[in-house]
Design a protein around this motif. Structure first.
Motif, PDB file in Angstrom:
ATOM      1  N   THR A 254      54.537  43.313  42.293  1.00 42.20           N
ATOM      2  CA  THR A 254      54.981  42.776  41.007  1.00 42.20           C
ATOM      3  C   THR A 254      53.960  41.825  40.383  1.00 42.20           C
ATOM      4  OG1 THR A 254      56.163  40.961  42.126  1.00 42.20           O
ATOM      5  CG2 THR A 254      57.405  42.968  41.665  1.00 42.20           C
ATOM      6  N   PHE A 255      52.831  41.636  41.056  1.00 46.00           N
ATOM      7  CA  PHE A 255      51.803  40.729  40.533  1.00 46.00           C
ATOM      8  C   PHE A 255      50.973  41.497  39.503  1.00 46.00           C
ATOM      9  CE2 PHE A 255      47.805  38.472  40.404  1.00 46.00           C
ATOM     10  CZ  PHE A 255      48.178  37.142  40.511  1.00 46.00           C
ATOM     11  N   SER A 256      50.996  41.049  38.260  1.00 47.40           N
ATOM     12  CA  SER A 256      50.291  41.755  37.189  1.00 47.40           C
ATOM     13  C   SER A 256      48.942  41.107  36.918  1.00 47.40           C
ATOM     14  CB  SER A 256      51.130  41.758  35.904  1.00 47.40           C
ATOM     15  OG  SER A 256      51.437  40.439  35.503  1.00 47.40           O
ATOM     16  N   VAL A 257      47.952  41.951  36.680  1.00 47.34           N
ATOM     17  CA  VAL A 257      46.593  41.496  36.383  1.00 47.34           C
ATOM     18  C   VAL A 257      46.329  41.708  34.898  1.00 47.34           C
ATOM     19  CG1 VAL A 257      44.148  41.872  36.853  1.00 47.34           C
ATOM     20  CG2 VAL A 257      45.801  42.024  38.705  1.00 47.34           C
ATOM     21  N   ARG A 258      45.823  40.665  34.213  1.00 50.61           N
ATOM     22  CA  ARG A 258      45.539  40.730  32.778  1.00 50.61           C
ATOM     23  C   ARG A 258      44.057  40.447  32.559  1.00 50.61           C
ATOM     24  NH1 ARG A 258      49.875  42.460  29.586  1.00 50.61           N
ATOM     25  NH2 ARG A 258      49.184  41.104  27.902  1.00 50.61           N
ATOM     26  N   PRO A 259      43.217  41.479  32.588  1.00 55.64           N
ATOM     27  CA  PRO A 259      41.771  41.254  32.442  1.00 55.64           C
ATOM     28  C   PRO A 259      41.403  40.729  31.049  1.00 55.64           C
ATOM     29  CG  PRO A 259      42.246  43.437  33.336  1.00 55.64           C
ATOM     30  CD  PRO A 259      43.526  42.883  32.821  1.00 55.64           C
ATOM     31  N   LEU A 296      28.833  37.657  31.672  1.00 52.83           N
ATOM     32  CA  LEU A 296      30.221  37.876  31.274  1.00 52.83           C
ATOM     33  C   LEU A 296      30.904  38.746  32.323  1.00 52.83           C
ATOM     34  CD1 LEU A 296      30.148  38.603  27.433  1.00 52.83           C
ATOM     35  CD2 LEU A 296      31.121  36.626  28.579  1.00 52.83           C
ATOM     36  N   LEU A 297      32.133  38.401  32.652  1.00 51.47           N
ATOM     37  CA  LEU A 297      32.922  39.153  33.629  1.00 51.47           C
ATOM     38  C   LEU A 297      34.239  39.539  32.975  1.00 51.47           C
ATOM     39  CD1 LEU A 297      33.165  40.096  36.610  1.00 51.47           C
ATOM     40  CD2 LEU A 297      34.290  37.911  37.083  1.00 51.47           C
ATOM     41  N   TYR A 298      34.626  40.799  33.122  1.00 48.61           N
ATOM     42  CA  TYR A 298      35.913  41.259  32.599  1.00 48.61           C
ATOM     43  C   TYR A 298      36.910  41.254  33.751  1.00 48.61           C
ATOM     44  CZ  TYR A 298      39.178  43.922  29.703  1.00 48.61           C
ATOM     45  OH  TYR A 298      40.263  44.318  28.964  1.00 48.61           O
ATOM     46  N   ALA A 299      37.732  40.201  33.808  1.00 49.26           N
ATOM     47  CA  ALA A 299      38.623  40.029  34.957  1.00 49.26           C
ATOM     48  C   ALA A 299      39.789  39.132  34.563  1.00 49.26           C
ATOM     49  CB  ALA A 299      37.855  39.424  36.133  1.00 49.26           C
ATOM     50  N   ASP A 300      40.742  39.034  35.478  1.00 49.48           N
ATOM     51  CA  ASP A 300      41.893  38.157  35.278  1.00 49.48           C
ATOM     52  C   ASP A 300      41.469  36.715  35.565  1.00 49.48           C
ATOM     53  OD1 ASP A 300      45.181  38.254  35.300  1.00 49.48           O
ATOM     54  OD2 ASP A 300      44.363  36.627  36.503  1.00 49.48           O
ATOM     55  N   ARG A 301      41.585  35.852  34.564  1.00 46.24           N
ATOM     56  CA  ARG A 301      41.105  34.469  34.690  1.00 46.24           C
ATOM     57  C   ARG A 301      41.855  33.723  35.793  1.00 46.24           C
ATOM     58  NH1 ARG A 301      38.332  31.040  31.261  1.00 46.24           N
ATOM     59  NH2 ARG A 301      38.337  32.681  29.682  1.00 46.24           N
ATOM     60  N   ASP A 305      40.038  31.974  38.979  1.00 52.24           N
ATOM     61  CA  ASP A 305      40.218  30.538  39.200  1.00 52.24           C
ATOM     62  C   ASP A 305      40.772  30.261  40.595  1.00 52.24           C
ATOM     63  OD1 ASP A 305      39.327  30.204  36.650  1.00 52.24           O
ATOM     64  OD2 ASP A 305      41.190  29.380  35.838  1.00 52.24           O
ATOM     65  N   GLN A 306      41.812  31.007  40.970  1.00 54.63           N
ATOM     66  CA  GLN A 306      42.454  30.778  42.265  1.00 54.63           C
ATOM     67  C   GLN A 306      41.511  31.111  43.419  1.00 54.63           C
ATOM     68  OE1 GLN A 306      45.608  29.433  42.919  1.00 54.63           O
ATOM     69  NE2 GLN A 306      45.412  28.904  40.766  1.00 54.63           N
ATOM     70  N   LYS A 381      42.773  39.156  48.181  1.00 56.53           N
ATOM     71  CA  LYS A 381      43.591  40.011  47.320  1.00 56.53           C
ATOM     72  C   LYS A 381      43.287  39.754  45.846  1.00 56.53           C
ATOM     73  CE  LYS A 381      47.337  40.501  50.656  1.00 56.53           C
ATOM     74  NZ  LYS A 381      47.056  41.912  50.939  1.00 56.53           N
ATOM     75  N   TYR A 382      43.085  38.472  45.471  1.00 58.27           N
ATOM     76  CA  TYR A 382      42.721  38.163  44.085  1.00 58.27           C
ATOM     77  C   TYR A 382      41.418  38.871  43.706  1.00 58.27           C
ATOM     78  CZ  TYR A 382      46.081  34.261  44.009  1.00 58.27           C
ATOM     79  OH  TYR A 382      47.212  33.494  44.031  1.00 58.27           O
TER      80      TYR A 382
END
Length: 561
Positions: A254-259, A296-301, A305-306, A381-382
């Motif tokens: 259920t963990f959603s990633v928003r790049p 530049l990186l296209y990823a979930d901030r 961060d975590q 996992k992140y």
């Protein structure tokens, strides 16, 4: 007049020839007829033999077979006798096929079998149920082919017992439904745990800060240390809860990633700056180096961060003397984040387990460091959720180096970033403090937890005319009867309507859709933030939050009003 002997002789000879020809023709015809009769006889014998073999094949077939003229059974093989739980074929002969085929499995409201079997075309794989002579009901699949039987139109019916197949199918469907229900329960449990822990923790931290601020300059040194201990303990608890909830959310999917585009070097430098006070407290040097400042990186901030924060936090935690160095560099199209420390290091035996859940090298009552052992597992996992990889090198007593690698969206090592124009810092002017006659800005706080209502009232009631609502219905009544300038919205509410639904209702009403709405909630997963903003909230704060940040956000919206 007498005929000459020559003529008579010619007539006799002609007659004999004709008779001979006739006899020959008759003999040929008889021979051909006998030959045709023999062939017919042979064909009949072959046909009889073929029919005999066919009947034997049908009789001994493992598939139940029935021949029906109309609806009457005129033949049933051994497997059919066994299927119907009959002791002999006499118990089945002349019975109606519909005495056994009782229902249409796929269309129980209308039994299609009389219609289907009455048609002249073939039918295949029609599911139904058969009631045996002993009363047992089984699931079957039926195929019927038109044939001629004893010179009459009939149907050759093949029946297949699919009871076990249907039972297995039903068990699979039930198992799937149980798994889906289990996932829903897990999701609900995780969400409820997050809410039920964050809400009281928000009150504990909030009141602790409020008391500290009220008693500034009046506390004994040891009392100030007590409040600092409360803050540290609360932060540790919050971090532990967040790790548990995140690992659970990732495991159940259920963990959603928003790049999004992330200026990686700049962001890592900000994270290092935030961790500097922790290093200073231990007397450690914390360095940052960047060899590709404009990557530049296209990823979930949040994931980035975590991951970086977890590694730096561990490096500081497990380093007693020396330094921690964070370096960003590029190799081809890959960008790497290297975190190197001079800490206690890890043994070769433990390295393969370093990313395992709840894994720690030292265990038991004498372990020198606290924690659950979730940080590195979560970090891996992140990173992997963002198409990255993480590696580790370590020597016991010498230190550890973690390297995070990602595929860069854009690398421009030689390009200097344009200097960012930072506007001159101008202190925020306080909101206009209107006297009682003119009235204060009216803020509607929609929250169902009474203790949170009391806490927020103690913080906001001096600066705002605060109206409280525990349900969506009460909040709507207040909106209709009072001029509201801003709404603070919790997501979980008492009653039939939650904060998300109420926010949507406000946004669809022309009378109120101009009112700023700030989500203030203990639902702190990324999907909760996304859902809040998509519903129409202007900002989102997850508990526990800093009251100063909330007030600053409120001021920014009220100034626009």
């Amino acid at each position: 007049m007498s005929e000459s002997p020559e003529i008579l002789w010619a007539l006799v000879i002609g007659t004999v020839v004709l008779l001979s020809l006739a006899v020959g023709i008759i003999a040929v015809i008889i021979f051909q007829q006998r030959k045709m009769f023999a062939m017919q006889q042979k064909n009949l014998e072959q046909l009889a033999e073929s029919e005999k073999r066919y009947r034997r094949l049908v009789k001994l077939s493992p598939f139940p077979m029935v021949v029906a003229i109309g609806e009457k059974i005129v033949y049933v093989n051994d497997a059919g006798i066994k299927l119907f739980s009959a002791s002999s074929n006499e118990e089945v002969y002349r019975q109606s096929i519909f005495d056994f085929i009782t229902s249409d499995f796929e269309h129980p409201e209308e039994n299609r079998f009389p219609t289907l079997l009455g048609q002249s075309q073939e039918i295949y794989d029609v599911k139904g149920q058969v009631e045996k002579l002993d009363g047992q009901i089984i699931d079957i699949e039926l195929t019927a082919i038109p044939i001629s039987y004893d010179d009459q139109d009939a149907k050759h019916i093949v029946i297949r017992d699919i009871t076990q197949q249907e039972r297995d199918k039903a068990e699979l469907i039930a198992a799937k439904e149980r798994a889906e229900q289990s996932d829903k329960l897990k999701d609900a449990f995780i969400a409820n745990i997050s809410h039920e822990i964050r809400t009281p923790l928000h009150i504990i931290i909030g009141y602790s800060n409020l008391i500290t601020n009220e008693l500034v300059g009046k506390l004994y040194p040891e009392m100030d240390s007590y409040f600092q201990a409360i803050r540290r303990g609360s932060q540790r608890l919050m971090r532990t809860v967040e790790h548990i909830l995140n690992i659970s959310s990732i495991q159940v999917g259920t963990f959603s990633v928003r790049p999004e585009e992330v200026h990686l070097s700049r962001r890592v430098e900000e994270l290092v700056h935030e961790m500097r006070s922790l290093a200073d407290k231990k007397g450690l040097e914390l360095h940052f180096k960047s060899e590709c400042p404009s990557v530049l990186l296209y990823a979930d901030r949040y994931c980035i961060d975590q991951a970086v924060t977890n590694i730096i936090d561990n490096a500081i935690k497990f380093t007693k003397i020396g330094s921690v160095t964070v370096r960003v560099y590029c190799v081809d199209r890959r960008v790497c984040i290297e975190i190197q420390d001079t800490g206690i290091g890890m043994s070769p035996e433990y390295l393969p387990k370093v990313f395992s859940v709840f894994s720690q090298e030292a265990t038991g009552y004498t372990r020198p460091f606290d924690g659950l052992g979730l940080g590195l597992s979560l970090t891996k996992k992140y990173v992997e959720l963002n198409r990255g990889s993480i590696t580790v090198k370590s020597r016991k007593g010498k230190g550890t180096t973690f390297t995070l690698q990602f595929l860069a969206e854009k690398v421009e090592e030689q390009l200097r970033m344009p200097e960012e124009i930072i506007p001159e810092m101008v202190p925020l002017e306080p909101l206009p403090q209107l006297d009682a006659a003119e009235g204060l800005h009216t803020v509607l706080f929609v929250e169902d937890d009474e203790e949170t209502q009391e806490y927020m009232s103690s913080l906001l009631a001096r600066d705002y005319n605060l109206r409280l609502a525990s349900t969506a219905a009460t909040a709507w009544d207040i909106l209709q009867s009072t001029s509201i300038h801003l709404v603070l919205m919790d997501l979980s509410l008492q009653g039939d309507e939650d904060g998300i639904s109420l926010t949507r209702r406000i946004r669809h009403d022309d009378r109120y859709n101009h009112i700023p709405i700030i989500a203030v909630t203990a639902h702190a997963f990324p999907k909760d933030r996304i859902q809040s903003l998509e519903a129409g909230c202007n900002a989102y704060f997850s508990k526990p939050f800093q009251i100063e940040e909330l007030k600053a956000s409120m001021e920014s919206f009220l100034r626009k009003d």
